[in-house]
Design an enzyme around this catalytic site. Structure first.
Site, PDB file in Angstrom:
ATOM      1  N   LYS A  14       0.839  -1.206   0.000  1.00 27.17           N
ATOM      2  CA  LYS A  14       0.000   0.000   0.000  1.00 27.17           C
ATOM      3  C   LYS A  14       0.875   1.257   0.000  1.00 27.17           C
ATOM      4  CE  LYS A  14      -2.164  -1.187   3.849  1.00 27.17           C
ATOM      5  NZ  LYS A  14      -1.561  -2.486   4.230  1.00 27.17           N
ATOM      6  N   ARG A  64      -9.507   0.356   8.704  1.00 22.06           N
ATOM      7  CA  ARG A  64      -9.035  -0.989   9.051  1.00 22.06           C
ATOM      8  C   ARG A  64     -10.049  -1.744   9.909  1.00 22.06           C
ATOM      9  NH1 ARG A  64      -3.246   0.219   8.327  1.00 22.06           N
ATOM     10  NH2 ARG A  64      -2.039  -1.685   8.434  1.00 22.06           N
ATOM     11  N   ARG A 117      11.922  -5.725   5.076  1.00 22.09           N
ATOM     12  CA  ARG A 117      11.818  -4.295   5.369  1.00 22.09           C
ATOM     13  C   ARG A 117      12.353  -4.002   6.778  1.00 22.09           C
ATOM     14  NH1 ARG A 117       6.009  -1.387   5.149  1.00 22.09           N
ATOM     15  NH2 ARG A 117       5.655  -2.665   6.988  1.00 22.09           N
ATOM     16  N   ARG A 163      11.574  -0.280  11.944  1.00 21.46           N
ATOM     17  CA  ARG A 163      10.225  -0.430  12.500  1.00 21.46           C
ATOM     18  C   ARG A 163      10.169  -1.660  13.383  1.00 21.46           C
ATOM     19  NH1 ARG A 163       5.560   0.472   8.079  1.00 21.46           N
ATOM     20  NH2 ARG A 163       4.513  -0.902   9.554  1.00 21.46           N
ATOM     21  N   ARG A 217      -0.149  -9.552  13.374  1.00 19.13           N
ATOM     22  CA  ARG A 217      -0.771  -8.521  12.536  1.00 19.13           C
ATOM     23  C   ARG A 217      -1.690  -9.154  11.485  1.00 19.13           C
ATOM     24  NH1 ARG A 217       4.405  -5.364  10.709  1.00 19.13           N
ATOM     25  NH2 ARG A 217       3.004  -4.113   9.438  1.00 19.13           N
TER      26      ARG A 217
HETATM   27  P1  B4P Z   1       4.593  -1.458   2.070  1.00 19.76           P
HETATM   28  O1  B4P Z   1       4.131  -0.812   0.835  1.00 19.76           O
HETATM   29  O2  B4P Z   1       5.430  -0.614   2.966  1.00 19.76           O
HETATM   30  O3  B4P Z   1       3.408  -2.106   2.956  1.00 19.76           O
HETATM   31  P2  B4P Z   1       2.072  -1.543   3.599  1.00 19.76           P
HETATM   32  O4  B4P Z   1       0.987  -2.365   2.980  1.00 19.76           O
HETATM   33  O5  B4P Z   1       1.973  -0.065   3.466  1.00 19.76           O
HETATM   34  O6  B4P Z   1       2.348  -1.898   5.149  1.00 19.76           O
HETATM   35  P3  B4P Z   1       1.700  -1.871   6.587  1.00 19.76           P
HETATM   36  O7  B4P Z   1       0.310  -2.422   6.551  1.00 19.76           O
HETATM   37  O8  B4P Z   1       2.709  -2.576   7.405  1.00 19.76           O
HETATM   38  O9  B4P Z   1       1.708  -0.419   7.116  1.00 19.76           O
HETATM   39  P4  B4P Z   1       0.856   0.616   7.918  1.00 19.76           P
HETATM   40  O10 B4P Z   1       1.819   1.717   8.053  1.00 19.76           O
HETATM   41  O11 B4P Z   1      -0.437   0.891   7.237  1.00 19.76           O
HETATM   42  O12 B4P Z   1       5.393  -2.757   1.641  1.00 19.76           O
HETATM   43  C1  B4P Z   1       6.029  -3.628   2.551  1.00 19.76           C
HETATM   44  C2  B4P Z   1       7.360  -4.098   2.001  1.00 19.76           C
HETATM   45  O13 B4P Z   1       7.185  -4.832   0.780  1.00 19.76           O
HETATM   46  C3  B4P Z   1       8.326  -2.952   1.680  1.00 19.76           C
HETATM   47  O14 B4P Z   1       9.598  -3.301   2.141  1.00 19.76           O
HETATM   48  C4  B4P Z   1       8.311  -2.880   0.152  1.00 19.76           C
HETATM   49  O15 B4P Z   1       9.537  -2.436  -0.375  1.00 19.76           O
HETATM   50  C5  B4P Z   1       8.020  -4.306  -0.242  1.00 19.76           C
HETATM   51  N1  B4P Z   1       7.259  -4.407  -1.493  1.00 19.76           N
HETATM   52  C6  B4P Z   1       6.225  -3.607  -1.877  1.00 19.76           C
HETATM   53  N2  B4P Z   1       5.758  -3.989  -3.084  1.00 19.76           N
HETATM   54  C7  B4P Z   1       6.517  -5.067  -3.468  1.00 19.76           C
HETATM   55  C8  B4P Z   1       6.526  -5.922  -4.624  1.00 19.76           C
HETATM   56  N3  B4P Z   1       5.667  -5.748  -5.644  1.00 19.76           N
HETATM   57  N4  B4P Z   1       7.415  -6.946  -4.659  1.00 19.76           N
HETATM   58  C9  B4P Z   1       8.294  -7.122  -3.637  1.00 19.76           C
HETATM   59  N5  B4P Z   1       8.361  -6.357  -2.531  1.00 19.76           N
HETATM   60  C10 B4P Z   1       7.469  -5.333  -2.446  1.00 19.76           C
HETATM   61  O16 B4P Z   1       0.482   0.010   9.388  1.00 19.76           O
HETATM   62  C11 B4P Z   1       1.380  -0.164  10.453  1.00 19.76           C
HETATM   63  C12 B4P Z   1       0.669  -0.296  11.809  1.00 19.76           C
HETATM   64  O17 B4P Z   1       0.021   0.963  12.156  1.00 19.76           O
HETATM   65  C13 B4P Z   1      -0.503  -1.308  11.910  1.00 19.76           C
HETATM   66  O18 B4P Z   1      -0.046  -2.622  12.188  1.00 19.76           O
HETATM   67  C14 B4P Z   1      -1.353  -0.706  13.078  1.00 19.76           C
HETATM   68  O19 B4P Z   1      -0.822  -1.049  14.338  1.00 19.76           O
HETATM   69  C15 B4P Z   1      -1.204   0.787  12.885  1.00 19.76           C
HETATM   70  N6  B4P Z   1      -2.312   1.361  12.097  1.00 19.76           N
HETATM   71  C16 B4P Z   1      -2.191   1.933  10.859  1.00 19.76           C
HETATM   72  N7  B4P Z   1      -3.399   2.347  10.402  1.00 19.76           N
HETATM   73  C17 B4P Z   1      -4.308   2.016  11.365  1.00 19.76           C
HETATM   74  C18 B4P Z   1      -5.734   2.142  11.455  1.00 19.76           C
HETATM   75  N8  B4P Z   1      -6.447   2.684  10.459  1.00 19.76           N
HETATM   76  N9  B4P Z   1      -6.348   1.689  12.575  1.00 19.76           N
HETATM   77  C19 B4P Z   1      -5.650   1.154  13.589  1.00 19.76           C
HETATM   78  N10 B4P Z   1      -4.308   0.978  13.554  1.00 19.76           N
HETATM   79  C20 B4P Z   1      -3.639   1.395  12.450  1.00 19.76           C
END
Ligand code: B4P
Length: 192
Positions: free
Chosen positions: A14, A89, A128, A134, A146
């Protein structure tokens, strides 16, 4: 206003895809994960409360997240549209977002849901964790937690948007560029 939700499990890409999407479509990026990490780095009371939940792989309480989204939304009242990343979420967050958008006389145009297998997700997150600093990415147990939270609390959000015919699954495995093209194809169908 043109509003999109980027939906998917932790590590589904995302955050990665958001950067290019906001640039291409001129949207404001609203990542609740980034906003929470910013609060943590500034050691605000909200950040201190959120950190305990995030380090344990749990969701931050709905009222905290909704309040934060509400004030971010108000700060960007001139926006052409928003890309919601990692929000909503929970079903309660989705309902709060509906109300908020309704008040602003706008709505969600589409929910773009990235689909990635759990094994690939664990690999990406541990990878990552080596460089991101993190704490929620370095421990496999927290990562698995998670996913459990995602299954129980976040997956039901899909149903909320399926009922409204706004839910679009997208294959989230492949190169970053291939996935970006698939997302844009879905978005472009919504722009007339
Ligand atoms: P990202 O792109 O960083 O992943 P994400 O889906 O954004 O991550 P996440 O769900 O952990 O984050 P959030 O901050 O929302 O990709 C991950 C990795 O994969 C990276 O290293 C990237 O380089 C790699 N990658 C990407 N695309 C790729 C591909 N095509 N091929 C190979 N590798 C690839 O959430 C973090 C925490 O915040 C949650 O656990 C929760 O505690 C809290 N939180 C956030 N929003 C919340 C909400 N609305 N309500 C309650 N808690 C919340």
């Amino acid at each position: 206003m043109f509003n999109l939700i980027l939906f998917g499990p932790p590590g589904s890409g995302k955050g990665t895809q958001s950067d290019s999407l906001v640039e291409k479509y001129g949207l404001i990026h609203l990542s609740t994960g980034n906003l929470l990490r910013e609060e943590i780095s500034q050691k605000t009371p909200l950040g201190i409360e959120a950190k305990g939940f995030m380090d344990n792989g749990q969701l931050v309480p709905d009222e905290v997240v909704i309040g934060m989204v509400d004030s971010y939304f108000d700060k960007h009242s001139e926006a052409k549209g928003f890309l919601f990343d990692g929000f909503p979420r929970t079903v309660a967050q989705a309902e709060a977002l509906d109300k908020l958008l309704d008040l602003k006389k706008t709505e969600i145009a589409a929910v773009l849901a990235l689909e990635v297998s759990e094994e690939e997700l664990v690999k990406r997150l541990l990878n990552r964790g080596k460089t991101s600093g993190r704490s929620d990415d370095t421990n496999e147990e927290v990562i698995r937690k998670r996913f459990a939270v995602y299954s129980n609390e976040t997956k039901p959000v899909a149903q909320h948007y399926k009922k409204a015919h706004k839910f679009h699954p997208i294959k989230g495995e492949g190169t970053v560029d291939e996935i970006f093209k698939s997302i844009c194809k879905e978005i472009d169908k919504k722009i007339v």
